[in-house]
Write a protein that holds these residues in place. Structure first.
Motif, PDB file in Angstrom:
ATOM      1  N   GLU A   1       0.886  -1.339   0.106  1.00  0.00           N
ATOM      2  CA  GLU A   1       0.046   0.082  -0.101  1.00  0.00           C
ATOM      3  C   GLU A   1       0.957   1.204  -0.029  1.00  0.00           C
ATOM      4  OE1 GLU A   1      -1.402  -3.404   0.986  1.00  0.00           O
ATOM      5  OE2 GLU A   1      -0.572  -2.403   2.834  1.00  0.00           O
ATOM      6  N   ILE A   2       0.494   2.324  -0.311  1.00  0.00           N
ATOM      7  CA  ILE A   2       0.788   3.586  -0.294  1.00  0.00           C
ATOM      8  C   ILE A   2      -0.050   4.548   0.556  1.00  0.00           C
ATOM      9  CG2 ILE A   2       1.681   5.806  -1.416  1.00  0.00           C
ATOM     10  CD1 ILE A   2       2.004   4.164  -4.081  1.00  0.00           C
ATOM     11  N   SER A   3       0.550   4.925   1.941  1.00  0.00           N
ATOM     12  CA  SER A   3      -0.357   5.344   2.888  1.00  0.00           C
ATOM     13  C   SER A   3       0.116   6.703   3.171  1.00  0.00           C
ATOM     14  CB  SER A   3      -0.653   4.319   4.115  1.00  0.00           C
ATOM     15  OG  SER A   3       0.824   4.281   4.591  1.00  0.00           O
ATOM     16  N   ALA A   4      -0.317   7.164   4.411  1.00  0.00           N
ATOM     17  CA  ALA A   4       0.235   8.616   5.039  1.00  0.00           C
ATOM     18  C   ALA A   4       1.602   8.310   5.238  1.00  0.00           C
ATOM     19  CB  ALA A   4      -0.517   8.863   6.042  1.00  0.00           C
ATOM     20  N   ALA A   5       2.291   6.996   5.449  1.00  0.00           N
ATOM     21  CA  ALA A   5       3.541   6.768   5.744  1.00  0.00           C
ATOM     22  C   ALA A   5       4.385   6.712   4.620  1.00  0.00           C
ATOM     23  CB  ALA A   5       3.771   5.513   6.661  1.00  0.00           C
ATOM     24  N   GLY A   6       3.903   6.747   3.492  1.00  0.00           N
ATOM     25  CA  GLY A   6       4.558   6.396   2.018  1.00  0.00           C
ATOM     26  C   GLY A   6       4.269   4.845   1.868  1.00  0.00           C
ATOM     27  N   TYR A   7       5.241   3.933   1.443  1.00  0.00           N
ATOM     28  CA  TYR A   7       5.271   2.707   1.046  1.00  0.00           C
ATOM     29  C   TYR A   7       4.915   2.025   2.271  1.00  0.00           C
ATOM     30  CZ  TYR A   7       7.485   2.819  -3.569  1.00  0.00           C
ATOM     31  OH  TYR A   7       7.871   3.079  -4.756  1.00  0.00           O
ATOM     32  N   ASP A   8       3.888   1.250   2.401  1.00  0.00           N
ATOM     33  CA  ASP A   8       3.326   0.452   3.527  1.00  0.00           C
ATOM     34  C   ASP A   8       3.074  -0.978   3.161  1.00  0.00           C
ATOM     35  OD1 ASP A   8       2.646   0.311   6.553  1.00  0.00           O
ATOM     36  OD2 ASP A   8       1.587   2.121   6.325  1.00  0.00           O
ATOM     37  N   ASP A   9       2.767  -1.937   4.201  1.00  0.00           N
ATOM     38  CA  ASP A   9       2.591  -3.267   4.067  1.00  0.00           C
ATOM     39  C   ASP A   9       1.206  -3.427   5.307  1.00  0.00           C
ATOM     40  OD1 ASP A   9       3.968  -4.493   1.891  1.00  0.00           O
ATOM     41  OD2 ASP A   9       5.670  -3.499   3.310  1.00  0.00           O
ATOM     42  N   ASP A  10       0.189  -4.413   4.842  1.00  0.00           N
ATOM     43  CA  ASP A  10      -0.695  -5.055   5.666  1.00  0.00           C
ATOM     44  C   ASP A  10      -1.506  -3.910   6.116  1.00  0.00           C
ATOM     45  OD1 ASP A  10       0.093  -7.548   5.449  1.00  0.00           O
ATOM     46  OD2 ASP A  10       1.774  -7.405   6.981  1.00  0.00           O
ATOM     47  N   GLN A  11      -2.108  -2.728   5.415  1.00  0.00           N
ATOM     48  CA  GLN A  11      -2.902  -1.655   5.734  1.00  0.00           C
ATOM     49  C   GLN A  11      -4.200  -1.928   4.850  1.00  0.00           C
ATOM     50  OE1 GLN A  11      -2.198   0.355   8.292  1.00  0.00           O
ATOM     51  NE2 GLN A  11      -0.297  -0.893   8.517  1.00  0.00           N
ATOM     52  N   ILE A  12      -4.941  -1.067   5.011  1.00  0.00           N
ATOM     53  CA  ILE A  12      -6.160  -0.719   4.203  1.00  0.00           C
ATOM     54  C   ILE A  12      -6.134   0.721   3.987  1.00  0.00           C
ATOM     55  CG2 ILE A  12      -8.669  -0.716   3.980  1.00  0.00           C
ATOM     56  CD1 ILE A  12      -8.852  -2.801   6.358  1.00  0.00           C
ATOM     57  N   VAL A  13      -5.899   1.138   2.714  1.00  0.00           N
ATOM     58  CA  VAL A  13      -5.985   2.429   2.353  1.00  0.00           C
ATOM     59  C   VAL A  13      -7.266   2.859   1.577  1.00  0.00           C
ATOM     60  CG1 VAL A  13      -4.989   4.218   0.430  1.00  0.00           C
ATOM     61  CG2 VAL A  13      -3.398   2.694   1.830  1.00  0.00           C
ATOM     62  N   ALA A  14      -7.945   3.869   2.136  1.00  0.00           N
ATOM     63  CA  ALA A  14      -9.468   4.217   1.716  1.00  0.00           C
ATOM     64  C   ALA A  14      -9.346   5.551   1.063  1.00  0.00           C
ATOM     65  CB  ALA A  14     -10.266   4.249   2.988  1.00  0.00           C
ATOM     66  N   ILE A  15     -10.114   5.600  -0.173  1.00  0.00           N
ATOM     67  CA  ILE A  15     -10.066   6.946  -0.992  1.00  0.00           C
ATOM     68  C   ILE A  15     -11.624   7.388  -0.955  1.00  0.00           C
ATOM     69  CG2 ILE A  15      -9.490   8.319  -3.015  1.00  0.00           C
ATOM     70  CD1 ILE A  15      -6.899   7.210  -1.612  1.00  0.00           C
ATOM     71  N   ALA A  16     -12.101   8.378  -0.456  1.00  0.00           N
ATOM     72  CA  ALA A  16     -13.491   8.492  -0.492  1.00  0.00           C
ATOM     73  C   ALA A  16     -13.758   9.805  -1.172  1.00  0.00           C
ATOM     74  CB  ALA A  16     -14.079   8.983   0.985  1.00  0.00           C
TER      75      ALA A  16
ATOM     76  N   PHE B   1      -1.462   2.299  -4.194  1.00  0.00           N
ATOM     77  CA  PHE B   1      -0.991   1.006  -3.887  1.00  0.00           C
ATOM     78  C   PHE B   1      -0.017   0.330  -4.875  1.00  0.00           C
ATOM     79  CE2 PHE B   1      -4.239  -0.106  -7.093  1.00  0.00           C
ATOM     80  CZ  PHE B   1      -3.817  -1.249  -7.605  1.00  0.00           C
ATOM     81  N   SER B   2       0.857  -0.684  -4.591  1.00  0.00           N
ATOM     82  CA  SER B   2       1.860  -0.989  -5.434  1.00  0.00           C
ATOM     83  C   SER B   2       0.989  -2.048  -6.428  1.00  0.00           C
ATOM     84  CB  SER B   2       2.947  -1.845  -4.678  1.00  0.00           C
ATOM     85  OG  SER B   2       3.460  -0.880  -3.939  1.00  0.00           O
ATOM     86  N   THR B   3       1.142  -1.941  -7.676  1.00  0.00           N
ATOM     87  CA  THR B   3       0.406  -2.585  -8.508  1.00  0.00           C
ATOM     88  C   THR B   3       1.221  -3.863  -9.306  1.00  0.00           C
ATOM     89  OG1 THR B   3       1.208  -1.398 -10.558  1.00  0.00           O
ATOM     90  CG2 THR B   3      -0.823  -0.248  -9.167  1.00  0.00           C
ATOM     91  N   PHE B   4       0.441  -4.570 -10.007  1.00  0.00           N
ATOM     92  CA  PHE B   4       1.039  -5.647 -11.110  1.00  0.00           C
ATOM     93  C   PHE B   4       0.903  -5.144 -12.341  1.00  0.00           C
ATOM     94  CE2 PHE B   4       0.799  -9.780  -8.244  1.00  0.00           C
ATOM     95  CZ  PHE B   4       1.335  -9.243  -7.300  1.00  0.00           C
ATOM     96  N   GLY B   5       0.811  -3.929 -12.516  1.00  0.00           N
ATOM     97  CA  GLY B   5       0.540  -3.411 -13.954  1.00  0.00           C
ATOM     98  C   GLY B   5      -0.046  -2.162 -13.615  1.00  0.00           C
TER      99      GLY B   5
END
Length: 360
Positions: free
Chosen positions: A50-65, A332-336
């Motif tokens: 994920e890309i969160s308020a911390a930058g690169y991140d893992d095991d998170q939920i990023v929400a865009i409203a 988020f970090s994508t596969f394409g």
């Protein structure tokens, strides 16, 4: 989800997009999201990180409203992506755009956000099928991930979890935005020719009439058994099309020595090795360009997993995260990545929203 809802506020929202770690309990998250946001279209996918308020991140939920004060939304589900009827898809898109025009004709800007199963291998077919119904609507998006397992990627809409499916969120926006797609790669002088390929499997079997993995490794000056995600990330291959170079990211080495790709391949294709690039310097230039006339209120970013792996290999993760954090990037970090009518690899693609009251 309770903490996310508290941070987002009461809304109301036209749409909510979730980028979720593959390690999360996705059914429980979607059930809770429907309880908390009953009148909101909820879509999203699993991620390669994920890309969160911390930058690169893992095991998170990023929400865009997307608040109704600045956005209206319609969702189009393309399921499955293996048997797309272009006429049906165009009809879906025309109805969705007409609905948005009727409900939010005062919002002058249109945008498409496309999420696709990242292991379907059908991204090129999806974007080609959408082109006829979207017309001039700018579209960006990403292919779902599953950490770094490359086994099981998921997309979801309206509480239902899908594989081999694409989810398109169509938006009408009151404030302006700018879509973009950047990559930091630079072509070297080393070129090779694909002499045997299986386009349906995105597989290259022979390069320069030699086994593909062995020839790629030889040109890098490395043993074949050293090939893996870190090598593929730092030394991608490029294809020249439309007057510029595009990355074709390598996913894996098959047991028979074939190279499996995340994008389309074909016999006769000329591949160029990439020279090492300045990831952090390039990302700073990107942010300066996006903020040249006005600083974005928020940037929705689809960043290839191989850019993240490349940053790790060069010990640049902290610097990259700082730049993303300072510029309010979420994604988020994508596969394409999807940009307009193209499926691209190893890019930083997305949309910058301008105006303090017009950003998600």
């Amino acid at each position: 989800m309770g903490a996310i809802a508290a941070r987002l506020g009461r809304g109301p929202f036209a749409a909510l997009t979730l980028f979720v770690s593959i390690n999360a309990d996705l059914p429980a998250i979607l059930s809770r999201a429907r309880q908390l946001f009953p009148s909101c279209q909820v879509t999203g996918c699993t991620t390669g990180g994920e890309i969160s308020a911390a930058g690169y991140d893992d095991d998170q939920i990023v929400a865009i409203a997307y608040p109704v004060s600045g956005f209206a939304a319609e969702t189009v589900v393309i399921d499955p992506v293996d048997a797309i009827d272009s006429r049906v898809v165009i009809g879906q898109l025309q109805r969705a755009r007409l609905s948005l025009q009727q409900r939010a004709g005062g919002f002058p800007h249109e945008l498409g956000i496309l999420l696709i199963d990242g292991l379907s291998g059908r991204e090129e077919h999806v974007v080609a099928s959408l082109a006829g119904g979207l017309g001039p609507v700018p579209t960006v998006g990403g292919s779902a991930g599953d950490g770094r397992r490359f086994e099981n990627t998921l997309v979801f809409a309206d509480g239902r979890i899908h594989q081999r499916t694409a989810i398109l969120t169509l938006l009408r926006a009151r404030a302006g935005f700018r879509t973009f797609s950047y990559d930091s790669t630079r072509p070297s002088q080393t070129r090779m020719v694909v002499t045997h390929a299986d386009p349906a499997e995105r597989a290259i079997l022979r390069i320069n009439d030699e086994p593909a993995a062995g020839e790629y490794a030889r040109l890098l000056g490395r043993p074949t058994d050293s090939l893996g995600p870190h090598v593929f990330a730092v030394h991608p291959v490029l294809v020249r099309a439309g007057g510029r170079y595009h990355v074709r990211s390598i996913k894996a080495v098959r047991d028979d020595g074939a190279l499996i790709f995340f994008g389309a391949v074909a016999e006769g294709m000329v591949l160029t090795l990439s020279d090492e690039s300045d990831l952090t310097g390039h990302l700073r230039e990107v942010m300066a360009d996006l903020g040249r006339d006005e600083r974005p209120g928020m940037i929705l970013g689809f960043d290839c997993i191989f850019r993240r792996i490349d940053a790790e290999a060069r010990q640049k993760t902290g610097e990259m995260s700082q730049i993303l954090r300072d510029n309010h990037v979420a994604g988020f970090s994508t596969f394409g990545e999807q940009f307009g009518a193209m499926h691209v690899n190893q890019t930083f693609t997305g949309v910058a929203f301008y105006g303090a009251d017009g950003a998600p």
